[in-house]
Write an enzyme that holds these catalytic residues in place. Structure first.
Site, PDB file in Angstrom:
ATOM      1  N   CYS A  26      50.608  37.577  43.908  1.00 23.20           N
ATOM      2  CA  CYS A  26      50.371  38.774  43.105  1.00 23.20           C
ATOM      3  C   CYS A  26      50.752  39.981  43.941  1.00 23.20           C
ATOM      4  O   CYS A  26      50.783  39.913  45.173  1.00 23.20           O
ATOM      5  CB  CYS A  26      48.899  38.839  42.702  1.00 23.20           C
ATOM      6  SG  CYS A  26      48.457  40.266  41.679  1.00 23.20           S
ATOM      7  N   TYR A  29      42.165  46.232  38.205  1.00 22.74           N
ATOM      8  CA  TYR A  29      41.697  45.362  37.124  1.00 22.74           C
ATOM      9  C   TYR A  29      40.181  45.365  37.003  1.00 22.74           C
ATOM     10  O   TYR A  29      39.640  44.956  35.969  1.00 22.74           O
ATOM     11  CB  TYR A  29      42.200  43.931  37.336  1.00 22.74           C
ATOM     12  CG  TYR A  29      43.669  43.770  37.081  1.00 22.74           C
ATOM     13  CD1 TYR A  29      44.149  43.494  35.799  1.00 22.74           C
ATOM     14  CD2 TYR A  29      44.598  43.909  38.104  1.00 22.74           C
ATOM     15  CE1 TYR A  29      45.503  43.356  35.553  1.00 22.74           C
ATOM     16  CE2 TYR A  29      45.953  43.779  37.871  1.00 22.74           C
ATOM     17  CZ  TYR A  29      46.398  43.505  36.593  1.00 22.74           C
ATOM     18  OH  TYR A  29      47.754  43.374  36.355  1.00 22.74           O
ATOM     19  N   ASN A  58      51.326  34.983  35.149  1.00 19.89           N
ATOM     20  CA  ASN A  58      49.918  35.240  34.851  1.00 19.89           C
ATOM     21  C   ASN A  58      49.400  34.332  33.746  1.00 19.89           C
ATOM     22  O   ASN A  58      50.169  33.905  32.884  1.00 19.89           O
ATOM     23  CB  ASN A  58      49.747  36.705  34.414  1.00 19.89           C
ATOM     24  CG  ASN A  58      49.831  37.658  35.582  1.00 19.89           C
ATOM     25  OD1 ASN A  58      49.283  37.401  36.640  1.00 19.89           O
ATOM     26  ND2 ASN A  58      50.515  38.775  35.391  1.00 19.89           N
ATOM     27  N   HIS A  94      43.399  39.215  40.262  1.00 21.32           N
ATOM     28  CA  HIS A  94      43.030  40.312  39.379  1.00 21.32           C
ATOM     29  C   HIS A  94      41.520  40.561  39.368  1.00 21.32           C
ATOM     30  O   HIS A  94      40.987  41.135  38.422  1.00 21.32           O
ATOM     31  CB  HIS A  94      43.548  40.075  37.952  1.00 21.32           C
ATOM     32  CG  HIS A  94      45.038  40.210  37.859  1.00 21.32           C
ATOM     33  ND1 HIS A  94      45.723  40.107  36.668  1.00 21.32           N
ATOM     34  CD2 HIS A  94      45.986  40.430  38.810  1.00 21.32           C
ATOM     35  CE1 HIS A  94      47.025  40.256  36.889  1.00 21.32           C
ATOM     36  NE2 HIS A  94      47.197  40.455  38.195  1.00 21.32           N
TER      37      HIS A  94
END
Length: 429
Positions: free
Chosen positions: A166, A250, A146, A196
């Site tokens: 992811c 997120y 990340n 995200h």
């Protein structure tokens, strides 16, 4: 066919999750040699020992070696997996703390903390990628590190054979399948956005794995399992029902920013919790009788990463038994979302095979999501420029562009704190 894989960051306490997946799914991904690479020698040996015991218990014939030598570790590798945390949990703890001093969310991939992680990470990843390219230009680089979108774009801009991965999409797939009591392979997601920053705009129940057509079941999921879905996301059920989509968890940092800030100030950072879990895991890993991933590892995060990794690697390396596969990955936009630059990295379903990765066409994105995607893409472009070129002005510009900052005084205050906490990692600071 026997593959050589390398994991850079192999000393992570999370690595046994990957090892377990590699062992269970060895028919899809025939690994002959797995190399764990990490500068932390003591942790590396603990993880390496457990990894060998997991392989042995599950009857995997592959060998597992460990090394601190990156060049030796990636030599002749068919694929290299990146899972780095520059500065460790201590730096993560700071990323999740100092933004709160300015009334901003403290999170390791979103907002100012995410920018700090990108600045520390991108130069290191690019240096590693160059060594991989020299060792084997045909090797795939799979980035778990990340912020995945920014790191993957850095790799692609530098001409590397890379794709980002992811676990958000596979997590939704598994949870929706469990709700409907069907095999995960029968669930196809209309997943769109950036890493995200994604929404499930549709969920299709297929008649058979890989089949065309199918039945839309998202309204059914929201009607029958809305409270469970809302609880997982920590978002109000009426808001999800009104949107008619399932946002990534997120999105809570955007949709409930001020509420999250107050929660973080009261409860403390996630980094502290993870650090405590890691200490306990390392003690468990030192037990020579342990030969399976412990249940505690599930609290570390990253559920289903190993399954996602095996699916992706099998398709890229041609061992999956099919010519190509559709998987949610981070890759070039190349006109798929026409409101973004071609060079942007998006997270959408893509056709993955030995020939590479190509994002699949998407139906038009609604303005409510399109605006936020465009704004965060602009921030990511500026963040990458700051990571590559350095300079206080570039850092401040990236923060000013971020939808969770967007104010001159706030961007200046956050820049002061970011540089104060990260000077040891930034050559130019």
């Amino acid at each position: 066919m026997s593959l050589k894989l390398a994991i850079v960051g192999g000393g992570s306490t999370y690595t046994p999750e990957l090892i377990d997946g590699f062992a269970r799914l060895r028919d899809r991904l025939p690994i002959g040699e797995l190399v764990l690479i990490d500068p932390a020698a003591e942790r590396l040996e603990l993880i390496g020992g457990l990894a060998r015991r997991i392989f042995a218990k599950q009857g995997h014939p592959g060998t597992i070696t460990t090394t601190q030598d990156l060049d030796a570790g990636v030599a002749d590798a068919d694929a290299v997996l990146l899972q780095l945390r520059i500065g460790g949990q201590a730096a993560r703890g700071e990323d999740e703390t100092w933004p709160l001093e300015c009334g901003c969310v403290g999170q390791e991939t979103t907002g100012a903390g995410g920018l700090a992680k990108a600045l520390r990470t991108v130069p290191v990843v690019l240096d590693i990628a160059e060594k991989v390219r020299r060792a084997n230009p045909a090797a795939w680089i799979v980035d778990f590190t990340n912020p995945v979108g920014i790191v993957t774009r850095a790799l692609l801009d530098a001409g590397h054979k890379a794709v980002g991965l992811c676990n958000v999409a596979i997590g939704f797939q598994r949870k929706f399948a469990a709700h409907l009591e069907v095999a995960p392979e029968l669930i196809r997601l209309d997943h769109v956005g950036l890493n995200h920053l994604t929404w499930e705009r549709g969920v299709t129940l297929l008649d058979a794995p890989g089949a065309a057509g199918g039945r839309e079941v998202l309204p059914e999921l929201l009607a029958g399992f809305g409270p469970q879905i809302a609880a997982d996301l920590q978002l109000p059920l009426p808001a999800i029902q009104r949107l008619g989509v399932v946002p990534s968890y997120y999105l809570r940092y955007f949709y409930q920013h001020d509420e999250v800030v107050e929660e973080l100030r009261e409860k403390g950072s996630r980094a502290g919790q993870v650090a405590a879990i890691e200490r306990e895991l390392l003690t468990m890993y030192a037990d020579p009788t342990l030969d399976a991933k412990p249940e505690l590892l599930g609290k570390r995060g990253g559920a289903f990463y190993s399954e996602a990794a095996v699916q992706l690697l099998a398709a890229l390396l041609g061992t999956g038994g099919v010519a190509h596969d559709v998987q949610v990955v981070n890759t070039r936009n190349d006109g798929i979302l026409p409101f973004l630059p071609d060079e942007a990295v998006i997270e959408v379903p893509a056709e993955v095979g030995a020939g590479g990765v190509k994002a699949l066409p998407q139906r038009p994105v609604e303005p409510l999501y399109r605006g936020l995607i465009a704004a965060v893409t602009a921030y990511e472009e500026l963040a990458l420029e700051a990571a590559l070129k350095g300079g206080r002005d570039r850092v401040e510009a990236a923060l000013l562009a971020h939808p969770l900052v967007g104010q001159l005084d706030l961007a200046e205050q956050l820049t002061d704190r970011l540089l104060a906490h990260n000077g040891q990692y930034l050559d130019w600071a």
